[in-house]
Design an enzyme around this catalytic site. Structure first.
Site, PDB file in Angstrom:
ATOM      1  N   LYS A  34       1.062  -1.335  -0.012  1.00  8.92           N
ATOM      2  CA  LYS A  34       0.010   0.013  -0.144  1.00  8.92           C
ATOM      3  C   LYS A  34       0.918   1.201  -0.036  1.00  8.92           C
ATOM      4  O   LYS A  34       0.685   2.191  -0.646  1.00  8.92           O
ATOM      5  CB  LYS A  34      -0.915  -0.180   1.316  1.00  8.92           C
ATOM      6  CG  LYS A  34      -1.598   1.357   1.533  1.00  8.92           C
ATOM      7  CD  LYS A  34      -2.393   1.181   2.730  1.00  8.92           C
ATOM      8  CE  LYS A  34      -1.822   1.581   4.128  1.00  8.92           C
ATOM      9  NZ  LYS A  34      -1.206   2.857   4.211  1.00  8.92           N
ATOM     10  N   ASN A  35       2.085   1.233   0.798  1.00  7.18           N
ATOM     11  CA  ASN A  35       2.834   2.505   1.141  1.00  7.18           C
ATOM     12  C   ASN A  35       3.788   2.694  -0.201  1.00  7.18           C
ATOM     13  O   ASN A  35       4.739   3.849  -0.082  1.00  7.18           O
ATOM     14  CB  ASN A  35       3.326   2.220   2.237  1.00  7.18           C
ATOM     15  CG  ASN A  35       2.301   2.624   3.522  1.00  7.18           C
ATOM     16  OD1 ASN A  35       1.077   3.066   3.368  1.00  7.18           O
ATOM     17  ND2 ASN A  35       2.747   1.979   4.653  1.00  7.18           N
ATOM     18  N   ARG A  74      -4.109  11.280   4.204  1.00 10.14           N
ATOM     19  CA  ARG A  74      -3.166  12.084   4.913  1.00 10.14           C
ATOM     20  C   ARG A  74      -1.885  12.083   3.618  1.00 10.14           C
ATOM     21  O   ARG A  74      -1.213  13.134   3.303  1.00 10.14           O
ATOM     22  CB  ARG A  74      -2.370  11.684   6.041  1.00 10.14           C
ATOM     23  CG  ARG A  74      -1.260  12.418   6.672  1.00 10.14           C
ATOM     24  CD  ARG A  74      -0.803  11.622   7.921  1.00 10.14           C
ATOM     25  NE  ARG A  74       0.260  12.304   8.292  1.00 10.14           N
ATOM     26  CZ  ARG A  74       1.565  12.242   7.799  1.00 10.14           C
ATOM     27  NH1 ARG A  74       1.676  11.210   7.015  1.00 10.14           N
ATOM     28  NH2 ARG A  74       2.679  12.981   8.484  1.00 10.14           N
ATOM     29  N   CYS A 108      -5.275   8.581   8.845  1.00 14.12           N
ATOM     30  CA  CYS A 108      -5.395   7.603   9.923  1.00 14.12           C
ATOM     31  C   CYS A 108      -5.581   8.337  11.286  1.00 14.12           C
ATOM     32  O   CYS A 108      -5.221   9.615  11.345  1.00 14.12           O
ATOM     33  CB  CYS A 108      -4.207   6.855  10.156  1.00 14.12           C
ATOM     34  SG  CYS A 108      -4.039   5.429   9.283  1.00 14.12           S
ATOM     35  N   ARG A 143       0.027  13.443  13.554  1.00  6.03           N
ATOM     36  CA  ARG A 143       0.808  13.128  12.139  1.00  6.03           C
ATOM     37  C   ARG A 143       0.740  14.563  11.242  1.00  6.03           C
ATOM     38  O   ARG A 143       0.225  14.341  10.391  1.00  6.03           O
ATOM     39  CB  ARG A 143       0.056  12.042  11.587  1.00  6.03           C
ATOM     40  CG  ARG A 143      -0.304  10.973  12.473  1.00  6.03           C
ATOM     41  CD  ARG A 143      -0.811   9.601  11.735  1.00  6.03           C
ATOM     42  NE  ARG A 143       0.335   9.133  10.652  1.00  6.03           N
ATOM     43  CZ  ARG A 143       0.017   8.339   9.802  1.00  6.03           C
ATOM     44  NH1 ARG A 143      -1.179   7.974   9.604  1.00  6.03           N
ATOM     45  NH2 ARG A 143       0.751   8.369   8.877  1.00  6.03           N
ATOM     46  N   PRO A 144       1.567  15.473  11.886  1.00 11.00           N
ATOM     47  CA  PRO A 144       1.629  16.638  10.852  1.00 11.00           C
ATOM     48  C   PRO A 144       2.592  16.476   9.760  1.00 11.00           C
ATOM     49  O   PRO A 144       3.032  15.441   9.773  1.00 11.00           O
ATOM     50  CB  PRO A 144       2.143  17.824  11.832  1.00 11.00           C
ATOM     51  CG  PRO A 144       2.722  16.982  12.994  1.00 11.00           C
ATOM     52  CD  PRO A 144       2.307  15.662  13.054  1.00 11.00           C
ATOM     53  N   ILE A 145       2.668  17.467   9.102  1.00 12.89           N
ATOM     54  CA  ILE A 145       3.602  17.433   7.887  1.00 12.89           C
ATOM     55  C   ILE A 145       4.725  18.492   8.118  1.00 12.89           C
ATOM     56  O   ILE A 145       5.161  19.073   6.938  1.00 12.89           O
ATOM     57  CB  ILE A 145       3.198  17.350   6.665  1.00 12.89           C
ATOM     58  CG1 ILE A 145       1.946  18.560   6.346  1.00 12.89           C
ATOM     59  CG2 ILE A 145       2.117  16.016   6.376  1.00 12.89           C
ATOM     60  CD1 ILE A 145       1.595  18.734   5.074  1.00 12.89           C
ATOM     61  N   ASP A 146       5.133  18.982   9.470  1.00 13.79           N
ATOM     62  CA  ASP A 146       5.854  20.042   9.359  1.00 13.79           C
ATOM     63  C   ASP A 146       7.245  19.651   8.803  1.00 13.79           C
ATOM     64  O   ASP A 146       7.977  20.608   8.336  1.00 13.79           O
ATOM     65  CB  ASP A 146       6.194  20.353  10.971  1.00 13.79           C
ATOM     66  CG  ASP A 146       6.460  19.283  12.033  1.00 13.79           C
ATOM     67  OD1 ASP A 146       5.683  18.191  11.655  1.00 13.79           O
ATOM     68  OD2 ASP A 146       7.413  18.823  12.462  1.00 13.79           O
ATOM     69  N   ASP A 196       3.624  -0.753  12.671  1.00 11.28           N
ATOM     70  CA  ASP A 196       2.435  -1.425  11.708  1.00 11.28           C
ATOM     71  C   ASP A 196       2.410  -2.675  12.424  1.00 11.28           C
ATOM     72  O   ASP A 196       1.319  -3.253  12.201  1.00 11.28           O
ATOM     73  CB  ASP A 196       2.477  -1.261  10.428  1.00 11.28           C
ATOM     74  CG  ASP A 196       2.794   0.258   9.938  1.00 11.28           C
ATOM     75  OD1 ASP A 196       3.697   0.157   9.275  1.00 11.28           O
ATOM     76  OD2 ASP A 196       1.897   0.957  10.164  1.00 11.28           O
ATOM     77  N   ARG A 237      -9.054  -0.239   3.747  1.00 10.46           N
ATOM     78  CA  ARG A 237      -8.113   0.893   3.427  1.00 10.46           C
ATOM     79  C   ARG A 237      -6.905   0.294   3.057  1.00 10.46           C
ATOM     80  O   ARG A 237      -6.232   0.545   2.075  1.00 10.46           O
ATOM     81  CB  ARG A 237      -8.028   1.923   4.390  1.00 10.46           C
ATOM     82  CG  ARG A 237      -9.227   2.772   4.747  1.00 10.46           C
ATOM     83  CD  ARG A 237      -8.739   3.784   5.710  1.00 10.46           C
ATOM     84  NE  ARG A 237      -7.903   4.480   5.103  1.00 10.46           N
ATOM     85  CZ  ARG A 237      -7.237   5.507   5.824  1.00 10.46           C
ATOM     86  NH1 ARG A 237      -7.573   6.024   7.008  1.00 10.46           N
ATOM     87  NH2 ARG A 237      -6.237   6.237   5.426  1.00 10.46           N
TER      88      ARG A 237
END
Ligand code: EPZ
Length: 438
Positions: free
Chosen positions: A17-18, A87, A111, A116-119, A303, A417
């Site tokens: 998936k990833n 995300r 999720c 889970r920011p994207i800084d 995971d 998902r």
């Protein structure tokens, strides 16, 4: 679904998936045809295809193959509803800046495992010359860049998709980009293989350093995605907890070292049939408790800890799981306790948590705990449970396989998902599981 039935038979691991999600994003980088094979038929991929379609990419799909072709005039705004539910959709920002010079992306949802920011993604792109503002009024990042410039980026903490965002932005940038403390996950290397097949110049100079020489243009390609490591671990644990014997096709033992060791220590049995086939079962009746600490690759994947917890409910004695990557990844614990599991939270003693944990320490909320203690063996019983993150979903299905009696699991769409046709494939192994529509 009914539990207590040994799973026996053969199952083929689906495409990762990833990697599939990022392959869709990579297609934005060229106007030529990109053909991707071994794409899992899962909702997250459906959702990502919606995102790239909304940008002007034409998609055709046949089973596990998708063909992506940009129409030449890319749009640069991701609709809020697409960005909010996945995300990973934020990762289109790099390719959009590279191709159109601008990008408007919603602050990611995805999720429910922590903030889970994207800084780290935003910081890196700013260092490459992008101007990025966040408008809290509409929840959008507004980014623009005349031409991204190669830079040296030294990630303060590991970030799997952050590393990939920088790679996707650097392949068409002016000059060379060096990523230090870059993620080592094998899925990143699969994306690198795909991009190099499109004419990019990316090389991993050592475990934690990646160098990208920007090129003028990328061309189309045809690529087969690697199998999903998380799926293989799920099937291995399914075999052990159900005292069955599962033969896994498209297995990649070379990527699972950090799982195989504790799995065998716990009493799991791993037999390599050939280069890509592995048989998983249980060595002996009683399962040994084994403590786990999650870590970025090559450590025990975050995971994997949820399915692992189910195995530990069947182990003699107390085992611990210390989650160090995400600040909240134990949403399944409450549901497992409804099935009789004896699990409590604890706070592992860590000298300098700010640097030890992979998440931003400031993102933590007080009542979060990074550790759980599992006492076993416990005969799980059936229950009505609810899923709210996809790996937790697979975990509750595993638990129901182990439990006596019929269990009812709400929220199967969460599992869809990340797992292709999970009930169909488990039924082929003898599981008594069926999908009911509420
Ligand atoms: C990727 O998530 C995977 N998702 C995850 O798989 C996987 O668990 C994780 O990597 C670890 O391998 C995809 O590839 C789509 P990180 P990612 O960036 O990239 C924090 C699944 O079920 N962080 O390595 O989000 C972040 O919140 C999913 O398939 C920031 O704070 O992981 C997390 O706590 C779940 N700011 C930690 O760092 C940033 O800018 C590690 O994140 C980036 C990350």
């Amino acid at each position: 679904m009914d539990g207590g039935i040994p799973l026996n038979g053969e199952i083929t691991v689906a495409g990762a998936k990833n990697v599939a999600l990022k392959a869709c994003v990579a297609a934005i980088l060229t106007d030529e045809l990109v053909v991707i094979h071994n794409v899992p038929q899962i909702r997250d991929v459906e959702w990502m295809l919606e995102v790239v379609k909304s940008l002007g990419i034409t998609i055709t799909r046949n089973e596990n193959t998708i063909k992506l072709k940009s129409s030449g005039n890319l749009l640069s705004r991701v609709p809020m509803e697409y960005g909010a539910r996945l995300r990973t959709s934020a990762m289109v920002i790099g390719p959009l800046l590279a191709r159109t010079g601008e990008a408007k992306i919603p602050n990611p949802g995805g999720c429910r495992i922590g903030a889970r920011p994207i800084d780290r993604h935003i910081e890196g792109l700013k260092q490459m010359g992008a101007v990025i503002e966040y408008n809290p009024e509409d929840g959008y990042f507004y980014a623009r860049a005349k031409k991204l410039e190669g830079v040296v980026i030294d990630f303060a903490k590991n970030t799997h998709t952050g590393t990939e965002t920088m790679i996707l932005a650097a392949v068409l940038a002016k000059g060379t980009t060096v990523l230090k403390n870059a993620a080592a996950e094998v899925e990143v290397d699969d994306l690198i293989k795909l991009l190099n097949g499109m004419g990019a110049k990316i090389r991993r100079v050592n475990d934690r350093e990646i160098v990208i020489d920007g090129v003028k243009k990328l061309h189309g390609t045809e690529f087969r995605i690697m199998p999903d490591r998380n799926e293989e671990v799920t099937w291995a644990i399914a075999a052990a907890v159900s005292s069955g014997e599962v033969i896994v096709r498209d297995s990649r033992l070379e990527y699972l070292g950090a799982f195989i060791k504790p799995f065998v220590q716990a009493g799991g049995r791993v037999e390599k049939i050939d280069e890509t086939t592995t048989k998983y079962s249980r060595e002996r009746r009683d399962i040994q408790s084994v403590d786990i600490i999650t870590a970025p690759y090559p450590g025990f994947m975050t995971d994997w800890q949820a399915p692992w917890a189910v195995l530990m409910t069947q182990a003699n004695g107390v085992s611990t799981i210390h989650e160090t990557v995400f600040e909240s990844r134990f949403s399944y614990v409450g549901e497992l306790k409804k099935m009789g599991a004896m699990i409590d939270f604890y706070d592992p003693v860590v000298t300098n948590p700010e640097s030890y944990y992979n998440f931003n320490w400031t993102d933590r909320v007080d009542d979060y705990h990074q550790g759980i203690r599992i006492s076993g063996p416990i005969a799980l019983h059936n229950a009505v449970v609810t899923i709210d993150d996809l790996r937790a979903g697979a975990t509750l299905i595993l638990a129901a396989l182990t439990a006596t009696g019929e269990s009812y699991i709400h929220g199967a769409e969460q599992v869809d998902r990340g797992y292709e046709k999970i009930e169909v494939r488990l039924r082929r192994l003898g599981a008594r599981i069926r999908r009911v529509y509420e």
